[in-house]
Design a protein around this motif. Structure first.
Motif, PDB file in Angstrom:
ATOM      1  N   LEU A   1       0.846  -1.182   0.000  1.00  0.00           N
ATOM      2  CA  LEU A   1       0.000   0.000   0.000  1.00  0.00           C
ATOM      3  C   LEU A   1       0.885   1.237   0.000  1.00  0.00           C
ATOM      4  N   TYR A   2       0.607   2.151  -0.912  1.00  0.00           N
ATOM      5  CA  TYR A   2       1.420   3.353  -1.071  1.00  0.00           C
ATOM      6  C   TYR A   2       0.616   4.595  -0.688  1.00  0.00           C
ATOM      7  N   PRO A   3       1.298   5.683  -0.307  1.00  0.00           N
ATOM      8  CA  PRO A   3       0.585   6.935  -0.046  1.00  0.00           C
ATOM      9  C   PRO A   3      -0.294   7.310  -1.237  1.00  0.00           C
ATOM     10  N   GLY A   4      -1.556   7.610  -0.953  1.00  0.00           N
ATOM     11  CA  GLY A   4      -2.496   7.925  -2.016  1.00  0.00           C
ATOM     12  C   GLY A   4      -3.355   6.759  -2.449  1.00  0.00           C
ATOM     13  N   ASP A   5      -3.074   5.559  -1.963  1.00  0.00           N
ATOM     14  CA  ASP A   5      -3.992   4.444  -2.163  1.00  0.00           C
ATOM     15  C   ASP A   5      -5.196   4.636  -1.239  1.00  0.00           C
ATOM     16  N   VAL A   6      -6.335   4.090  -1.653  1.00  0.00           N
ATOM     17  CA  VAL A   6      -7.589   4.228  -0.906  1.00  0.00           C
ATOM     18  C   VAL A   6      -8.129   2.850  -0.574  1.00  0.00           C
ATOM     19  N   ILE A   7      -8.664   2.712   0.629  1.00  0.00           N
ATOM     20  CA  ILE A   7      -9.390   1.496   1.008  1.00  0.00           C
ATOM     21  C   ILE A   7     -10.816   1.892   1.375  1.00  0.00           C
ATOM     22  N   ASN A   8     -11.799   1.355   0.642  1.00  0.00           N
ATOM     23  CA  ASN A   8     -13.212   1.487   1.011  1.00  0.00           C
ATOM     24  C   ASN A   8     -13.532   0.358   1.981  1.00  0.00           C
ATOM     25  N   THR A   9     -14.008   0.692   3.167  1.00  0.00           N
ATOM     26  CA  THR A   9     -14.021  -0.277   4.268  1.00  0.00           C
ATOM     27  C   THR A   9     -15.363  -0.973   4.491  1.00  0.00           C
ATOM     28  N   GLY A  10     -16.281  -0.896   3.529  1.00  0.00           N
ATOM     29  CA  GLY A  10     -17.539  -1.615   3.648  1.00  0.00           C
ATOM     30  C   GLY A  10     -18.695  -0.722   4.044  1.00  0.00           C
ATOM     31  N   THR A  11     -19.903  -1.291   3.981  1.00  0.00           N
ATOM     32  CA  THR A  11     -21.118  -0.506   4.206  1.00  0.00           C
ATOM     33  C   THR A  11     -22.011  -1.156   5.253  1.00  0.00           C
ATOM     34  N   PRO A  12     -22.745  -0.367   6.029  1.00  0.00           N
ATOM     35  CA  PRO A  12     -23.696  -0.932   6.990  1.00  0.00           C
ATOM     36  C   PRO A  12     -24.984  -1.382   6.307  1.00  0.00           C
ATOM     37  N   ALA A  13     -25.890  -1.942   7.096  1.00  0.00           N
ATOM     38  CA  ALA A  13     -27.168  -2.421   6.581  1.00  0.00           C
ATOM     39  C   ALA A  13     -27.986  -1.276   5.999  1.00  0.00           C
ATOM     40  N   GLY A  14     -28.926  -1.648   5.121  1.00  0.00           N
ATOM     41  CA  GLY A  14     -29.857  -0.681   4.567  1.00  0.00           C
ATOM     42  C   GLY A  14     -29.778  -0.517   3.068  1.00  0.00           C
ATOM     43  N   VAL A  15     -28.952  -1.350   2.384  1.00  0.00           N
ATOM     44  CA  VAL A  15     -28.849  -1.250   0.935  1.00  0.00           C
ATOM     45  C   VAL A  15     -30.095  -1.844   0.282  1.00  0.00           C
ATOM     46  N   ALA A  16     -30.324  -1.501  -0.983  1.00  0.00           N
ATOM     47  CA  ALA A  16     -31.494  -2.010  -1.693  1.00  0.00           C
ATOM     48  C   ALA A  16     -31.467  -3.531  -1.788  1.00  0.00           C
ATOM     49  N   LEU A  17     -30.272  -4.105  -1.954  1.00  0.00           N
ATOM     50  CA  LEU A  17     -30.137  -5.560  -2.057  1.00  0.00           C
ATOM     51  C   LEU A  17     -30.745  -6.265  -0.858  1.00  0.00           C
ATOM     52  N   GLY A  18     -30.687  -5.644   0.322  1.00  0.00           N
ATOM     53  CA  GLY A  18     -31.184  -6.269   1.529  1.00  0.00           C
ATOM     54  C   GLY A  18     -32.655  -6.023   1.811  1.00  0.00           C
ATOM     55  N   LYS A  19     -33.336  -5.272   0.935  1.00  0.00           N
ATOM     56  CA  LYS A  19     -34.749  -4.965   1.144  1.00  0.00           C
ATOM     57  C   LYS A  19     -35.634  -6.082   0.568  1.00  0.00           C
ATOM     58  N   PRO A  20     -36.879  -6.183   1.043  1.00  0.00           N
ATOM     59  CA  PRO A  20     -37.813  -7.142   0.450  1.00  0.00           C
ATOM     60  C   PRO A  20     -38.196  -6.741  -0.972  1.00  0.00           C
ATOM     61  N   GLU A  21     -38.685  -7.707  -1.739  1.00  0.00           N
ATOM     62  CA  GLU A  21     -39.153  -7.417  -3.093  1.00  0.00           C
ATOM     63  C   GLU A  21     -40.431  -6.581  -3.046  1.00  0.00           C
ATOM     64  N   PRO A  22     -40.618  -5.685  -3.998  1.00  0.00           N
ATOM     65  CA  PRO A  22     -39.666  -5.312  -5.043  1.00  0.00           C
ATOM     66  C   PRO A  22     -38.592  -4.378  -4.489  1.00  0.00           C
ATOM     67  N   LYS A  23     -37.348  -4.731  -4.699  1.00  0.00           N
ATOM     68  CA  LYS A  23     -36.242  -3.972  -4.116  1.00  0.00           C
ATOM     69  C   LYS A  23     -36.150  -2.587  -4.767  1.00  0.00           C
ATOM     70  N   PRO A  24     -35.922  -1.560  -3.970  1.00  0.00           N
ATOM     71  CA  PRO A  24     -36.008  -0.177  -4.475  1.00  0.00           C
ATOM     72  C   PRO A  24     -34.706   0.320  -5.105  1.00  0.00           C
ATOM     73  N   TYR A  25     -34.262  -0.365  -6.143  1.00  0.00           N
ATOM     74  CA  TYR A  25     -33.010   0.034  -6.778  1.00  0.00           C
ATOM     75  C   TYR A  25     -33.127   1.427  -7.401  1.00  0.00           C
ATOM     76  N   LEU A  26     -31.982   2.043  -7.627  1.00  0.00           N
ATOM     77  CA  LEU A  26     -31.929   3.426  -8.083  1.00  0.00           C
ATOM     78  C   LEU A  26     -32.272   3.546  -9.567  1.00  0.00           C
ATOM     79  N   ARG A  27     -32.902   4.664  -9.899  1.00  0.00           N
ATOM     80  CA  ARG A  27     -33.273   4.991 -11.271  1.00  0.00           C
ATOM     81  C   ARG A  27     -32.875   6.439 -11.556  1.00  0.00           C
ATOM     82  N   ALA A  28     -32.823   6.784 -12.825  1.00  0.00           N
ATOM     83  CA  ALA A  28     -32.554   8.173 -13.200  1.00  0.00           C
ATOM     84  C   ALA A  28     -33.564   9.087 -12.524  1.00  0.00           C
TER      85      ALA A  28
END
Length: 286
Positions: free
Chosen positions: A238-265
């Protein structure tokens, strides 16, 4: 310090947010850019701190001024998947025994209020608020989580936008669903590590069209920031200027019941991490 880059895309200049939280100061007379070279240069950072404290830096007119990504010349973006207990639970995944690693290309990075594009053919574009770790010292084969934290130069908000069909249903690795154009808004600020005494005590929130979707805390991470940096350093430098995205908490569309509220324009996503600022993006069709 809260460092940032302002101006039109591809022509950003370095800036600093004053301690009053509203005034922007021009850093271009002191440093070429906010990048890994700056984060690795203690003397240059000290000069910026001294100039900021003196009040001598020129004030920038923020009216109509675009905020770009707070980090230039990003080397690589390492991402950690399923790194929150509640997110793993909502997706029905087992708790990982080791960090799950994938990558995003640096050219996915845009500013915190730039437009995000829904890919052509997308049906499952999803949101993910994340704590981004910016490396400040070269890290190889670190021995402890404490060493990992000592190699962090700063923190920022990252929006790990994801296309779930591309990621999960189209075969191969996750990368197809993670590397679409504009899929990593970053910023508004790069907050130096001295201003974040405990990266495991940061609330994260995300709204879609004004409705709260994610409301978590980095305390729920399965692998904390120091351990993530230590772990990744066993497999790559790992070098200076590298980035680590460390994950996301609950609440994404994937984890919602159907029909999942995915993003649209037309959808608007707003996200924030305490002490690191906020983002707002409108989604449009690619």
């Amino acid at each position: 310090m809260k460092l940032l880059r302002v101006g039109t895309a591809g022509a950003e200049r370095p800036a600093l947010l004053d301690q009053d939280g509203t005034t922007l100061r021009d850093l271009s007379s002191l440093v070429k850019d906010v990048d890994g070279a700056l984060l690795a240069d203690d003397a240059a950072l000290d000069r910026v701190r001294s100039a900021a404290a003196s009040g001598e830096l020129p004030v920038l007119d923020a009216d109509g001024l675009r905020i770009g990504p707070p980090l230039g010349r990003i080397g690589k973006i390492v991402c950690i998947g399923l790194n929150y207990h509640d997110h793993a639970a909502e997706t029905g995944a087992e708790i990982p025994t080791e960090p799950i690693i994938f990558f995003k290309a640096p050219d996915t990075v845009v500013g915190p209020t730039d437009t995000v594009l829904v890919p052509r053919g997308s049906r499952k574009t999803d949101w993910e608020v994340e704590l981004a770790v910016v490396i400040g010292r070269t890290a190889r084969y670190l021995d402890s989580a404490e060493e990992g934290l000592a190699h962090v130069g700063g923190y920022a908000i990252s929006h790990d936008v994801s296309e779930r069909e591309f990621q999960i249903e189209r075969g191969g690795t996750w990368d197809k669903g993670k590397n679409c154009e504009t899929f990593n808004p970053l910023g508004p600020w790069l907050v130096t590590s001295d201003e974040v005494p405990d990266p495991q005590a940061l609330p994260l929130r995300l709204k879609v069209n004004g409705e709260l979707k994610q409301d978590g805390t980095t305390a729920d991470q399965i692998f904390g920031v120091g351990e993530v940096v230590r772990y990744v350093s066993q497999f790559m430098t790992l070098y200076p200027g590298d980035v680590i995205n460390t994950g996301t908490p609950a609440g994404v569309a994937l984890g919602k019941p159907e029909p999942k509220p995915y993003l649209r324009a037309g959808d608007v996503v707003e996200l924030e991490i305490e002490g690191l600022g906020s983002q707002r993006q409108e989604f449009k069709d690619a």
